[in-house]
Enzyme design. Sequence first.
Site, PDB file in Angstrom:
ATOM      1  N   LYS A 204       0.873  -1.185   0.000  1.00  0.00           N
ATOM      2  CA  LYS A 204       0.000   0.000   0.000  1.00  0.00           C
ATOM      3  C   LYS A 204       0.904   1.227   0.000  1.00  0.00           C
ATOM      4  O   LYS A 204       1.716   1.408   0.904  1.00  0.00           O
ATOM      5  CB  LYS A 204      -0.895  -0.007   1.229  1.00  0.00           C
ATOM      6  CG  LYS A 204      -1.804   1.211   1.318  1.00  0.00           C
ATOM      7  CD  LYS A 204      -2.770   1.072   2.493  1.00  0.00           C
ATOM      8  CE  LYS A 204      -3.719   2.255   2.587  1.00  0.00           C
ATOM      9  NZ  LYS A 204      -4.722   2.038   3.656  1.00  0.00           N
ATOM     10  N   ARG A 214     -10.969   9.578   2.192  1.00  0.00           N
ATOM     11  CA  ARG A 214     -10.875  10.260   3.490  1.00  0.00           C
ATOM     12  C   ARG A 214     -12.038  11.230   3.669  1.00  0.00           C
ATOM     13  O   ARG A 214     -12.509  11.432   4.785  1.00  0.00           O
ATOM     14  CB  ARG A 214      -9.506  10.942   3.622  1.00  0.00           C
ATOM     15  CG  ARG A 214      -8.401   9.892   3.735  1.00  0.00           C
ATOM     16  CD  ARG A 214      -7.000  10.484   3.746  1.00  0.00           C
ATOM     17  NE  ARG A 214      -6.023   9.393   3.628  1.00  0.00           N
ATOM     18  CZ  ARG A 214      -4.753   9.567   3.293  1.00  0.00           C
ATOM     19  NH1 ARG A 214      -4.277  10.773   3.061  1.00  0.00           N
ATOM     20  NH2 ARG A 214      -3.942   8.520   3.209  1.00  0.00           N
ATOM     21  N   LYS A 228       1.290   9.840   5.625  1.00  0.00           N
ATOM     22  CA  LYS A 228       1.434   8.482   6.149  1.00  0.00           C
ATOM     23  C   LYS A 228       2.732   7.850   5.640  1.00  0.00           C
ATOM     24  O   LYS A 228       2.851   6.631   5.552  1.00  0.00           O
ATOM     25  CB  LYS A 228       0.199   7.655   5.758  1.00  0.00           C
ATOM     26  CG  LYS A 228      -1.109   8.249   6.293  1.00  0.00           C
ATOM     27  CD  LYS A 228      -2.305   7.299   6.181  1.00  0.00           C
ATOM     28  CE  LYS A 228      -3.547   7.919   6.821  1.00  0.00           C
ATOM     29  NZ  LYS A 228      -4.721   7.008   6.809  1.00  0.00           N
ATOM     30  N   GLU A 244       7.590  -6.811   0.789  1.00  0.00           N
ATOM     31  CA  GLU A 244       6.399  -6.682   1.632  1.00  0.00           C
ATOM     32  C   GLU A 244       5.457  -7.876   1.427  1.00  0.00           C
ATOM     33  O   GLU A 244       4.956  -8.461   2.389  1.00  0.00           O
ATOM     34  CB  GLU A 244       5.634  -5.391   1.289  1.00  0.00           C
ATOM     35  CG  GLU A 244       6.258  -4.114   1.810  1.00  0.00           C
ATOM     36  CD  GLU A 244       5.985  -3.900   3.301  1.00  0.00           C
ATOM     37  OE1 GLU A 244       5.431  -4.805   3.957  1.00  0.00           O
ATOM     38  OE2 GLU A 244       6.330  -2.820   3.802  1.00  0.00           O
ATOM     39  N   LYS A 259      -2.083  -1.446  -3.854  1.00  0.00           N
ATOM     40  CA  LYS A 259      -2.974  -0.295  -3.777  1.00  0.00           C
ATOM     41  C   LYS A 259      -2.161   0.990  -3.850  1.00  0.00           C
ATOM     42  O   LYS A 259      -1.143   1.071  -3.161  1.00  0.00           O
ATOM     43  CB  LYS A 259      -3.728  -0.379  -2.456  1.00  0.00           C
ATOM     44  CG  LYS A 259      -4.706   0.712  -2.208  1.00  0.00           C
ATOM     45  CD  LYS A 259      -5.325   0.500  -0.852  1.00  0.00           C
ATOM     46  CE  LYS A 259      -6.082   1.758  -0.490  1.00  0.00           C
ATOM     47  NZ  LYS A 259      -6.574   1.708   0.862  1.00  0.00           N
ATOM     48  N   SER A 285     -10.304   5.489  -4.390  1.00  0.00           N
ATOM     49  CA  SER A 285     -11.293   6.564  -4.526  1.00  0.00           C
ATOM     50  C   SER A 285     -10.870   7.630  -5.531  1.00  0.00           C
ATOM     51  O   SER A 285     -11.708   8.157  -6.270  1.00  0.00           O
ATOM     52  CB  SER A 285     -11.553   7.188  -3.163  1.00  0.00           C
ATOM     53  OG  SER A 285     -10.346   7.707  -2.620  1.00  0.00           O
ATOM     54  N   TYR A 324     -15.199   0.805  -6.472  1.00  0.00           N
ATOM     55  CA  TYR A 324     -16.483   1.469  -6.239  1.00  0.00           C
ATOM     56  C   TYR A 324     -17.390   1.326  -7.452  1.00  0.00           C
ATOM     57  O   TYR A 324     -18.567   1.656  -7.395  1.00  0.00           O
ATOM     58  CB  TYR A 324     -16.248   2.945  -5.888  1.00  0.00           C
ATOM     59  CG  TYR A 324     -15.310   3.086  -4.691  1.00  0.00           C
ATOM     60  CD1 TYR A 324     -15.777   2.858  -3.402  1.00  0.00           C
ATOM     61  CD2 TYR A 324     -13.953   3.373  -4.862  1.00  0.00           C
ATOM     62  CE1 TYR A 324     -14.919   2.929  -2.311  1.00  0.00           C
ATOM     63  CE2 TYR A 324     -13.092   3.454  -3.775  1.00  0.00           C
ATOM     64  CZ  TYR A 324     -13.574   3.230  -2.510  1.00  0.00           C
ATOM     65  OH  TYR A 324     -12.728   3.282  -1.432  1.00  0.00           O
TER      66      TYR A 324
HETATM   67  N1  FVT Z   1      -7.967   1.172   3.622  1.00  0.00           N
HETATM   68  C1  FVT Z   1      -8.812   1.477   2.543  1.00  0.00           C
HETATM   69  C2  FVT Z   1      -8.426   2.713   1.862  1.00  0.00           C
HETATM   70  O1  FVT Z   1      -7.534   3.411   2.307  1.00  0.00           O
HETATM   71  C3  FVT Z   1      -9.147   3.040   0.586  1.00  0.00           C
HETATM   72  C4  FVT Z   1      -8.537   4.184  -0.128  1.00  0.00           C
HETATM   73  C5  FVT Z   1      -9.329   4.714  -1.294  1.00  0.00           C
HETATM   74  O2  FVT Z   1     -10.300   4.139  -1.794  1.00  0.00           O
HETATM   75  O3  FVT Z   1      -8.933   5.772  -1.729  1.00  0.00           O
HETATM   76 MG    MG Z   2       4.421  -5.142   5.558  1.00  0.00          MG
END
Ligand code: FVT
Ligand code: MG
Length: 337
Positions: A204, A214, A228, A244, A259, A285, A324
């Site tokens: 991620k 968010r 982050k 990872e 992601k 998103s 989505y």
């Molecule tokens: N842990 C899930 C997410 O951070 C989703 C982020 C996104 O859809 O932008």
């Molecule tokens: Mg890890």
Amino acid sequence: MNSPTHRAFPASRLRRNRVDDFTRRLVREHRLSVDNLIFPVFVLEGEGQREAVPSMPGVERLSIDLLVEQAAELVELGIPAVALFPVVAPEDRSLSASAAWDSQGLIARTIRALKQAHPELGVITDVALDPYTSHGQDGIIDNDGYVLNDVTVEALVNQALCHADAGADMVAPSDMMDGRIGAIRQALEENGHINTRIMAYSAKYASSYYGPFRDALGTSSTLGKSSKETYQMDPGNSDEALHEVAMDLAEGADMVMVKPGMPYLDIVYRVKHELKVPTFVYQVSGEYAMHMAAAENGWLDGDKVMMESLLAMRRAGADGILTYFAVRAARILQQRG
Ligand SMILES: NCC(=O)CCC(=O)O
Ligand SMILES: [Mg+2]
């Protein structure tokens, strides 16, 4: 086999196989099926509650009762699973994030309601503290605001057990703390949850494509300008993603995830082809918002770019996609028959 470059023109005219629909269908190498789709949903407290998310047109936050109603359509469409994300009231957020493992909390109640109404629909839960912390970071912080790894992992174990006890089929740790997969796997084993699957958000990235998510959760304002980057991956890294993923597999992950999606399909490709394990990708998103914005302006054909973006993820090697667009894509797939 001869390499393709040995098949010279005109013995080979590659356009022959593109000349009509039936031939194109016969030679198509990758496909999107409803089986590949996971639908992320935002769940709210209350009853009969439905709220639009302005930066994600078409996405709504739903209270449990309305989500259970919507789940009937997901089952009818054949969507395998939902991924749950809670909209936590500001008064339930804290430095310790303790609402994250409340057996009467929003997510525990949602899991029970969904599994009771639609046992065949897979329920995947997000294991991460960001919806529950007063500052919007994914972990417990020290006085300097640094997210503490091992203390956070203990909280994540409580959260994962809470979800498994409530009946979650799969827990999906999305926080990027080191060692959390191993700790969660051990706790699940020790508590009789031997078949609870773990889908690890293994690679991620510290991405700016998460903004609308968010907004949906209400963590944009609490997080403010802080990043982050001390726990999510650097967008410049690729080998590190394999490290990872390998660690999460060794610790007990059943499935791994990359992601965001479209800007990171090289990572999806490497993970799938080098490690050969069930590999998922999250079309996040910001990707959704970009597609919707362009379509709403009439700059792109929304349905077509949606299907193309999802097919591209399959071609890169993703077994499944959190998107989505899941319902909209499933409807199109159903029409195609
Ligand atoms: N842990 C899930 C997410 O951070 C989703 C982020 C996104 O859809 O932008
Ligand atoms: Mg890890």
